[in-house]
Design an enzyme around this catalytic site. Sequence first.
Site, PDB file in Angstrom:
ATOM      1  N   GLY A   1       7.262  -4.899  -7.753  1.00 49.41           N
ATOM      2  CA  GLY A   1       6.489  -4.204  -7.538  1.00 49.41           C
ATOM      3  C   GLY A   1       7.119  -3.481  -6.606  1.00 49.41           C
TER       4      GLY A   1
ATOM      5  N   GLY B   1       6.994 -12.308  -8.982  1.00 46.86           N
ATOM      6  CA  GLY B   1       6.729 -10.683  -9.375  1.00 46.86           C
ATOM      7  C   GLY B   1       7.194 -10.289  -8.416  1.00 46.86           C
TER       8      GLY B   1
ATOM      9  N   VAL C   1       6.649 -10.854  -4.382  1.00 46.30           N
ATOM     10  CA  VAL C   1       5.695 -12.028  -4.037  1.00 46.30           C
ATOM     11  C   VAL C   1       6.637 -12.810  -4.962  1.00 46.30           C
ATOM     12  CG1 VAL C   1       3.614 -13.074  -5.030  1.00 46.30           C
ATOM     13  CG2 VAL C   1       3.285 -11.180  -5.307  1.00 46.30           C
TER      14      VAL C   1
ATOM     15  N   PHE D   1       6.180  -1.552  -3.702  1.00 45.06           N
ATOM     16  CA  PHE D   1       6.123  -1.703  -2.562  1.00 45.06           C
ATOM     17  C   PHE D   1       6.965  -3.006  -2.079  1.00 45.06           C
ATOM     18  CE2 PHE D   1       3.555   1.545  -4.509  1.00 45.06           C
ATOM     19  CZ  PHE D   1       3.988   2.747  -3.679  1.00 45.06           C
TER      20      PHE D   1
ATOM     21  N   ASP E   1     -11.937  -5.141  -7.170  1.00 47.65           N
ATOM     22  CA  ASP E   1     -10.713  -4.993  -8.616  1.00 47.65           C
ATOM     23  C   ASP E   1     -11.116  -7.081  -9.359  1.00 47.65           C
ATOM     24  OD1 ASP E   1      -8.729  -4.352 -10.172  1.00 47.65           O
ATOM     25  OD2 ASP E   1      -7.476  -4.460  -9.360  1.00 47.65           O
TER      26      ASP E   1
ATOM     27  N   LYS F   1       3.583 -13.219  -0.041  1.00 43.56           N
ATOM     28  CA  LYS F   1       3.567 -11.800  -0.065  1.00 43.56           C
ATOM     29  C   LYS F   1       4.608 -10.634   0.537  1.00 43.56           C
ATOM     30  CE  LYS F   1       0.121  -9.676  -2.023  1.00 43.56           C
ATOM     31  NZ  LYS F   1      -1.095  -8.927  -2.644  1.00 43.56           N
TER      32      LYS F   1
END
Length: 295
Positions: free
Chosen positions: A35, A33, A40, A37, A149, A55
């Site tokens: 994003g 993945g 992964v 910032f 979350d 990460k």
Amino acid sequence: MRNSVSKDLPNFSQIMTEKIKMMEFYNTVRQLGKGTFGTVQLCERIHNKQKIVVKQIVTELEGQQLEAAKNEVVILKSLNHPNVIQYYDSYIQKGLFYIVMEYASKGTLQESIERERPKYFTPQHVMDLFCQILMGLDHIHRRKVIHRDLKTENLFLTGLKADVIKIGDFGISKNLVNGKMANTVIGTCNYLAPELCDGKPYNSKSDIWSLGCILYEMCAMQKMFDGTVSNIVLSIANGRKKTVNTKVYGKQMQEIIDMMLQPRPEDRPDTLALMTHPDIFPSLYYLGSYLGCIE
């Protein structure tokens, strides 16, 4: 990058020391993945071919994103349970912050639901997964941590013969020192408890609400609350709850969901009350014996 460390994370400096050499011991397999910032990565240890997740976060951003990463490390370090993603290591190198953790080979619960739809999970499979989440959450709560979350995207599946589910992604978790209430509104709106929608202080019972939403989702293959943010918040505030197909799952399943989705936090059961519930305990006892998950 500043060297200051948040006072809320007193053990972070010890955790981060002498970790750069870790880079020599694994190879990158593929990206899982990406994003704003960071990324992964799925990696593999050179000496034993074990798959791990790394990460990678850009530390120069500092602020909330770096603090969230530090927070995740400290919390993961304190947890050790078969139904919680295992933390392995962390370090900083060349302006990047790395967290090394367990890899769950079967993806997320959300992906599993999407693959199965429009079919349904069997009632026994739902209970097996639910009880594992419950055992992991009990471990988390007894360490005075709330996840904040909890959702199907943050529940990871692994296992060879049977599905083993693990709670992960503690980037926005809050360590509750001395049982104090948290008051930061954060999380995914589909799973938000009413007290968070109202901006009120909350505690571990907000995770119980999220767990109720997850149990419904495993039965119905759709979210309990869905739509625009305003529609979701309005539905939660007005108690517009959906029901499962009782012909498939029985009225007991709906009753368990209803217990967890009580508007007032004090009316919701805690993890211990759920684990000893007569409609849950038999499945939990079997799983505890079979998977070795009961502490």
